[in-house]
Write a protein that holds these residues in place. Sequence first.
Motif, PDB file in Angstrom:
ATOM      1  N   VAL A  32      29.181 104.141  35.956  1.00 24.82           N
ATOM      2  CA  VAL A  32      29.501 102.880  36.493  1.00 24.82           C
ATOM      3  C   VAL A  32      30.560 103.430  37.853  1.00 24.82           C
ATOM      4  O   VAL A  32      31.558 104.062  37.504  1.00 24.82           O
ATOM      5  CB  VAL A  32      30.138 101.883  35.749  1.00 24.82           C
ATOM      6  N   GLU A  33      30.399 103.245  39.174  1.00 24.56           N
ATOM      7  CA  GLU A  33      31.276 103.701  40.076  1.00 24.56           C
ATOM      8  C   GLU A  33      31.286 102.534  41.068  1.00 24.56           C
ATOM      9  O   GLU A  33      30.411 102.087  41.420  1.00 24.56           O
ATOM     10  CB  GLU A  33      30.559 105.096  40.754  1.00 24.56           C
ATOM     11  N   LYS A  34      32.735 102.248  41.432  1.00 22.90           N
ATOM     12  CA  LYS A  34      32.878 101.067  42.157  1.00 22.90           C
ATOM     13  C   LYS A  34      32.424 101.445  43.739  1.00 22.90           C
ATOM     14  O   LYS A  34      32.309 100.639  44.609  1.00 22.90           O
ATOM     15  CB  LYS A  34      34.239 100.389  42.147  1.00 22.90           C
ATOM     16  N   SER A  51      40.208 121.062  46.902  1.00 18.77           N
ATOM     17  CA  SER A  51      41.020 121.485  45.906  1.00 18.77           C
ATOM     18  C   SER A  51      40.785 122.860  45.592  1.00 18.77           C
ATOM     19  O   SER A  51      39.727 123.700  45.943  1.00 18.77           O
ATOM     20  CB  SER A  51      40.338 120.904  44.554  1.00 18.77           C
ATOM     21  N   ALA A  52      41.857 123.359  44.862  1.00 19.48           N
ATOM     22  CA  ALA A  52      41.804 125.060  44.694  1.00 19.48           C
ATOM     23  C   ALA A  52      41.352 124.994  43.204  1.00 19.48           C
ATOM     24  O   ALA A  52      41.859 124.454  42.190  1.00 19.48           O
ATOM     25  CB  ALA A  52      43.259 125.475  44.975  1.00 19.48           C
ATOM     26  N   LEU A  53      40.062 125.319  43.029  1.00 17.57           N
ATOM     27  CA  LEU A  53      39.388 125.609  41.564  1.00 17.57           C
ATOM     28  C   LEU A  53      39.993 126.861  41.044  1.00 17.57           C
ATOM     29  O   LEU A  53      39.715 127.976  41.726  1.00 17.57           O
ATOM     30  CB  LEU A  53      38.157 125.592  41.791  1.00 17.57           C
ATOM     31  N   GLY A 300      45.595 119.697  39.159  1.00 14.82           N
ATOM     32  CA  GLY A 300      45.031 118.680  38.719  1.00 14.82           C
ATOM     33  C   GLY A 300      43.629 118.477  38.314  1.00 14.82           C
ATOM     34  O   GLY A 300      43.248 117.820  37.300  1.00 14.82           O
ATOM     35  N   MET A 301      42.883 118.772  39.471  1.00 16.91           N
ATOM     36  CA  MET A 301      41.287 118.401  38.984  1.00 16.91           C
ATOM     37  C   MET A 301      40.868 119.583  38.018  1.00 16.91           C
ATOM     38  O   MET A 301      40.108 119.343  37.148  1.00 16.91           O
ATOM     39  CB  MET A 301      40.518 118.902  40.397  1.00 16.91           C
ATOM     40  N   ASN A 302      41.518 120.806  38.020  1.00 14.84           N
ATOM     41  CA  ASN A 302      41.265 121.742  36.976  1.00 14.84           C
ATOM     42  C   ASN A 302      41.515 121.134  35.563  1.00 14.84           C
ATOM     43  O   ASN A 302      40.707 121.288  34.606  1.00 14.84           O
ATOM     44  CB  ASN A 302      41.963 123.033  37.251  1.00 14.84           C
TER      45      ASN A 302
HETATM   46  C1  LIG Z   1      47.155 115.723  48.042  1.00 14.45           C
HETATM   47  C2  LIG Z   1      46.455 116.506  46.785  1.00 14.45           C
HETATM   48  C3  LIG Z   1      45.884 117.689  46.806  1.00 14.45           C
HETATM   49  C4  LIG Z   1      45.253 117.894  45.432  1.00 14.45           C
HETATM   50  N1  LIG Z   1      44.822 119.465  45.532  1.00 14.45           N
HETATM   51  C5  LIG Z   1      44.583 119.779  44.150  1.00 14.45           C
HETATM   52  C6  LIG Z   1      43.943 121.189  44.199  1.00 14.45           C
HETATM   53  O1  LIG Z   1      44.259 121.967  45.034  1.00 14.45           O
HETATM   54  N2  LIG Z   1      43.384 121.624  42.903  1.00 14.45           N
HETATM   55  C7  LIG Z   1      43.375 120.746  42.044  1.00 14.45           C
HETATM   56  O2  LIG Z   1      42.886 121.031  40.825  1.00 14.45           O
HETATM   57  N3  LIG Z   1      43.616 119.474  41.906  1.00 14.45           N
HETATM   58  C8  LIG Z   1      44.103 118.959  43.309  1.00 14.45           C
HETATM   59  N4  LIG Z   1      44.586 117.393  43.327  1.00 14.45           N
HETATM   60  C9  LIG Z   1      44.220 116.682  42.160  1.00 14.45           C
HETATM   61  C10 LIG Z   1      42.941 116.316  42.263  1.00 14.45           C
HETATM   62  O3  LIG Z   1      42.484 115.514  43.568  1.00 14.45           O
HETATM   63  C11 LIG Z   1      42.635 115.070  41.304  1.00 14.45           C
HETATM   64  O4  LIG Z   1      43.201 115.541  39.903  1.00 14.45           O
HETATM   65  C12 LIG Z   1      41.123 114.971  40.860  1.00 14.45           C
HETATM   66  O5  LIG Z   1      40.355 114.544  42.078  1.00 14.45           O
HETATM   67  C13 LIG Z   1      40.728 113.705  39.790  1.00 14.45           C
HETATM   68  O6  LIG Z   1      39.530 113.499  39.611  1.00 14.45           O
HETATM   69  P1  LIG Z   1      39.203 112.311  38.992  1.00 14.45           P
HETATM   70  O7  LIG Z   1      37.537 112.057  38.746  1.00 14.45           O
HETATM   71  O8  LIG Z   1      39.894 112.005  37.563  1.00 14.45           O
HETATM   72  O9  LIG Z   1      39.549 110.866  39.740  1.00 14.45           O
HETATM   73  P2  LIG Z   1      39.021 110.587  41.147  1.00 14.45           P
HETATM   74  O10 LIG Z   1      38.513 111.512  42.176  1.00 14.45           O
HETATM   75  O11 LIG Z   1      40.147 109.503  41.546  1.00 14.45           O
HETATM   76  O12 LIG Z   1      38.030 109.495  40.772  1.00 14.45           O
HETATM   77  C14 LIG Z   1      37.843 108.362  40.112  1.00 14.45           C
HETATM   78  C15 LIG Z   1      36.829 107.533  40.562  1.00 14.45           C
HETATM   79  O13 LIG Z   1      36.788 106.281  39.711  1.00 14.45           O
HETATM   80  C16 LIG Z   1      36.305 105.115  40.724  1.00 14.45           C
HETATM   81  N5  LIG Z   1      36.922 103.857  40.157  1.00 14.45           N
HETATM   82  C17 LIG Z   1      38.246 103.622  40.078  1.00 14.45           C
HETATM   83  N6  LIG Z   1      38.315 102.397  39.529  1.00 14.45           N
HETATM   84  C18 LIG Z   1      36.915 101.964  39.100  1.00 14.45           C
HETATM   85  C19 LIG Z   1      36.459 100.913  38.716  1.00 14.45           C
HETATM   86  N7  LIG Z   1      37.168 100.020  38.306  1.00 14.45           N
HETATM   87  N8  LIG Z   1      35.211 100.709  38.409  1.00 14.45           N
HETATM   88  C20 LIG Z   1      34.374 101.849  38.706  1.00 14.45           C
HETATM   89  N9  LIG Z   1      34.783 102.967  39.390  1.00 14.45           N
HETATM   90  C21 LIG Z   1      36.159 103.114  39.684  1.00 14.45           C
HETATM   91  C22 LIG Z   1      36.806 105.914  41.977  1.00 14.45           C
HETATM   92  O14 LIG Z   1      35.998 105.011  43.164  1.00 14.45           O
HETATM   93  C23 LIG Z   1      36.473 107.262  41.829  1.00 14.45           C
HETATM   94  O15 LIG Z   1      35.531 107.552  42.677  1.00 14.45           O
HETATM   95  C24 LIG Z   1      45.220 117.064  44.505  1.00 14.45           C
HETATM   96  C25 LIG Z   1      45.720 115.753  44.707  1.00 14.45           C
HETATM   97  C26 LIG Z   1      46.180 115.315  45.800  1.00 14.45           C
HETATM   98  C27 LIG Z   1      46.800 113.847  45.935  1.00 14.45           C
END
Ligand SMILES: Cc1cc2nc3c(=O)[nH]c(=O)nc-3n(C[C@H](O)[C@H](O)[C@H](O)COP(=O)(O)OP(=O)(O)OC[C@H]3O[C@@H](n4cnc5c(N)ncnc54)[C@H](O)[C@@H]3O)c2cc1C
Length: 401
Positions: A32-34, A51-53, A300-302
Amino acid sequence: MQNTDVTIVGGGSAGLTLALLLARQQLRVVLVEKGPAPSLTDAAPDYQRVSALNMASRSLFQQLGIWPQLLAGAAAYTDMQVWEADSFAKIGFTAAEQQLEALGYICDNEHIRQLLFSQLQQCSNVQCYFDVAISQLKQGERDVMLQLDNSELILSQLLVGADGVNSFVRQQMQLPLTHWDYQHTAIVAKIRCAEPHQLTARQVFLPSGPLALLPLPDSNLCSIVWSAETNEAERLMALDDTAFVQALCAATQAVLGPVELCSQRQAFGLTMRYASRWQRGRVVLVADAAHSIHPLAGQGMNLGLMDVAALAQLIGAQQAAGEDIGANPMLRRYERWRKAEAQSMIVAMEAFKRGFTAKPPLAKLLRGLGLVATDRLPWLKQQLMAHALGLKGDLPELVKN
Ligand SMILES: Cc1cc2nc3c(=O)[nH]c(=O)nc-3n(C[C@H](O)[C@H](O)[C@H](O)COP(=O)(O)OP(=O)(O)OC[C@H]3O[C@@H](n4cnc5c(N)ncnc54)[C@H](O)[C@@H]3O)c2cc1C
């Protein structure tokens, strides 16, 4: 009403990766994605957010079959240079000294989502709902109930919150959160440089915070992540493009020659968030919903991808043993495992940030000496790099080589 095995809230990189992992384990999954669905057109990545993986994430995406396409749109960087402005402190890393082909891969975030989503389209056991809001989340002893605003009702044995830093699931489950403001804002933009980047990731530590120049597949394009104290970042955001580019060249000592801006600047306030509890009953958090860290080391993403690989592994073990896949003892095991990894990363990021922003002359001198000494110690450099590359630590089976 729909009955399923696992419901995932959030279709970012973590949620989509988990959906694919569980689909391969023959589980029925609802995601489920908003927001809107990732586009399935073949448009080239625009590198607005990258992102740097690391190697562990690469292994995971290899297992999921999206790596060749992801790599085709990524920059595999072979060198890294880190230095401090106004001092002699510097350190360099090369893929050759690690006996690797690359130190990491700069990938477009949306491209990652698109490729994962395209694979999910092949899985008849996964149903995705996009552009929907959740109206209710309730859990009973045997299942979790999620009601969507389109009046769809979903019952599952396990619900995973992969819904990012402001996690709705975390709030609904009243999972306590520790957070502190890094008092930094990151400015992200794409730039064209006169000199080729030569597949080198560069990071300069300025008195107000780190500034990274990340190479993109085009030899003269870089993505910048400029983290600065918030009032300084606000000043930089308020500059017009010409003045911003001048500030950027001054900050990087024009290491890649004159540059021009090729995208809008985006600003992200940086906050460390850490949920002190990641599970309650049959509900569990992963990735940014559970923890978010400073982007200075690009981890963070890693970290989030390893959460979902670990969770999928433990769910798989429950399945194989014919046990309940939403059993709380299993979720607690996942929590203990991944909390340990997240905590070490949070501590390391804080040490880095504090270490590099300490301004007294003695701190500056020690920092410089420390970096120069480390640069001359191949063993220490290899150990530091092995952690950043995701080659060390308590890794999920799927990504062990
Ligand atoms: C400036 C910056 C640079 C970065 N560079 C790096 C990097 O080089 N390497 C790295 O490893 N990491 C990096 N990161 C971190 C990385 O971007 C995040 O850790 C990663 O994208 C998180 O993924 P996620 O799926 O947990 O969250 P998100 O990508 O935030 O996904 C969450 C999803 O949930 C959805 N959502 C939210 N609330 C609801 C709801 N109530 N109902 C349904 N859906 C909902 C959102 O729409 C979104 O699609 C960086 C972060 C920043 C801010």
